[in-house]
Design a protein around this motif. Structure first.
Motif, PDB file in Angstrom:
ATOM      1  N   UNK A 170       0.832  -1.208   0.000  1.00  0.00           N
ATOM      2  CA  UNK A 170       0.000   0.000   0.000  1.00  0.00           C
ATOM      3  C   UNK A 170       0.852   1.238   0.000  1.00  0.00           C
ATOM      4  N   UNK A 171       0.369   2.283   0.675  1.00  0.00           N
ATOM      5  CA  UNK A 171       1.021   3.589   0.647  1.00  0.00           C
ATOM      6  C   UNK A 171       1.626   3.942   2.002  1.00  0.00           C
ATOM      7  N   UNK A 183      -6.029   6.216  -1.878  1.00  0.00           N
ATOM      8  CA  UNK A 183      -6.009   5.237  -2.957  1.00  0.00           C
ATOM      9  C   UNK A 183      -5.168   5.699  -4.129  1.00  0.00           C
ATOM     10  N   UNK A 184      -5.137   4.875  -5.164  1.00  0.00           N
ATOM     11  CA  UNK A 184      -4.277   5.146  -6.330  1.00  0.00           C
ATOM     12  C   UNK A 184      -4.701   6.404  -7.079  1.00  0.00           C
ATOM     13  N   UNK A 245       4.558  10.554  -0.105  1.00  0.00           N
ATOM     14  CA  UNK A 245       3.997   9.228  -0.260  1.00  0.00           C
ATOM     15  C   UNK A 245       5.028   8.292  -0.895  1.00  0.00           C
ATOM     16  N   UNK A 246       4.881   7.023  -0.613  1.00  0.00           N
ATOM     17  CA  UNK A 246       5.688   5.989  -1.246  1.00  0.00           C
ATOM     18  C   UNK A 246       4.896   4.701  -1.279  1.00  0.00           C
ATOM     19  N   UNK A 247       5.279   3.803  -2.166  1.00  0.00           N
ATOM     20  CA  UNK A 247       4.602   2.511  -2.297  1.00  0.00           C
ATOM     21  C   UNK A 247       5.504   1.431  -1.712  1.00  0.00           C
ATOM     22  N   UNK A 261       0.480   3.784   7.391  1.00  0.00           N
ATOM     23  CA  UNK A 261       0.415   2.870   6.254  1.00  0.00           C
ATOM     24  C   UNK A 261      -1.032   2.697   5.827  1.00  0.00           C
ATOM     25  N   UNK A 262      -1.285   2.824   4.524  1.00  0.00           N
ATOM     26  CA  UNK A 262      -2.620   2.638   3.972  1.00  0.00           C
ATOM     27  C   UNK A 262      -2.629   1.367   3.134  1.00  0.00           C
TER      28      UNK A 262
END
Length: 317
Positions: A170-171, A183-184, A245-247, A261-262
């Motif tokens: 997630x993010x 979300x994306x 943000x980061x993935x 964390x999402x």
């Protein structure tokens, strides 16, 4: 003295100006003698010079008739020159645990770790440079993990795909989520700064596929071209405020702290092994390790790991 100097695989790669996977391939074929010190593989300077001399003469392989006056190294049976190396690619901690079990339970083989991304791992297998590769690559059109990429890259090969773990991706966002990301589609938000992963990594493929599916131009995202080589570095950039943000995966968020964390997707982290006659014995033993209570017991209490499919054969040609 030269006889007192030894090099790590990373240092050898820099000295010879080749990739670390190529260094592992030289070790695997026996062209470059190596031995283990703790968790590191090392090459003596004298062996490196001998290899360079052979390479300059057009005969880089070790000659069987070659005689040396050096006394033999005192090594454990697991590290004897007759043992075959198994190169394991990928960056997840579960692979280090797997390597430890292989070292203890698969006689005649010694594991070597190569910390590269999912796409580069599959390419290295296609080139014959690795034995056990890990991959977590999402195909956005089908929603399927790994198999679409494996089929394309290993065309003509016989292989087996076994699940290692599943984990939540997630993010990473700053504490309190000041940008209100969920979300994306939020990557359309103007002025957003991202800490990105390197091309070929599973996290980068996940991001790029989601941007493509949501019609978002990556060039409009600040920091998209700046690359980090692991989840921890991405999480650290967000925690320090250098990125919004980061993935990445949940485990890194728990380790870094100072971020939220999402969760967005459950990704499947699989192992690929080529089904060759000479690989049959160790492949069966690796499968037994993955399915064993001893191995799974070490992973069970690591937050973010789902072991419900661990050891399950997902596909084989």
């Amino acid at each position: 003295m030269t006889s007192d100097i030894s090099y790590t695989t990373e240092e050898i790669a820099k000295l010879l100006k080749i990739s670390k996977l190529t260094v592992y391939d030289l070790i695997k074929k026996g062209d470059l003698p190596a031995y283990r010190v703790g968790k590191q593989m090392r090459v003596d300077a004298s062996d490196l010079e001998a290899y360079k001399t052979r390479a300059k003469s057009g005969h880089p392989a070790v000659q069987k008739t070659e005689v040396t006056e050096q006394p033999p190294r005192m090594e454990s049976p697991l590290l004897s020159s007759s043992n075959r190396s198994l190169v394991i690619t990928g960056q997840d901690f579960s692979l280090d645990i797997l390597a430890g079990h292989i070292e203890k339970r698969v006689p005649g083989y010694r594991p070597l770790r190569s910390y590269v991304g999912s796409l580069d791992s599959l390419i290295s297998m296609y080139k014959g440079e690795s034995d056990i590769v890990s991959t977590h690559l999402l195909d956005g059109d089908t929603g399927e993990y790994n198999l679409p990429y494996i089929r394309k890259l290993l065309v003509g090969s016989s292989y087996i795909v076994v699940n290692l773990i599943s984990r939540t991706a997630g993010l990473y966002v700053q504490r309190g989520n000041p940008k209100q990301l969920s979300g994306w589609s939020d990557f359309k938000q103007p002025g957003l700064r991202i800490a990105n992963r390197e091309k070929g990594s599973g996290a980068r493929v996940l991001l790029d596929e989601q941007l493509r599916l949501h019609g978002i131009a990556p060039q409009g995202i600040g920091g998209y071209e700046d690359e980090e080589t692991n989840h921890m570095s991405v999480a650290g950039k967000v925690a320090s405020g250098e990125a919004d943000v980061g993935v990445g995966i949940e485990k890194a968020a728990n380790l870094v702290g100072g971020i939220d964390f999402i969760p967005l997707i459950q990704e499947r982290y699989d192992l690929v092994m080529l089904r060759k006659p000479e690989n049959r014995e160790w492949i069966d033993q690796v499968k037994h390790i993955l399915q064993s209570e001893a191995f799974q017991g070490e992973l069970r209490f690591i937050q973010g790991y789902d072991l419900s499919k661990t050891g399950r054969v997902l596909f084989e040609t």
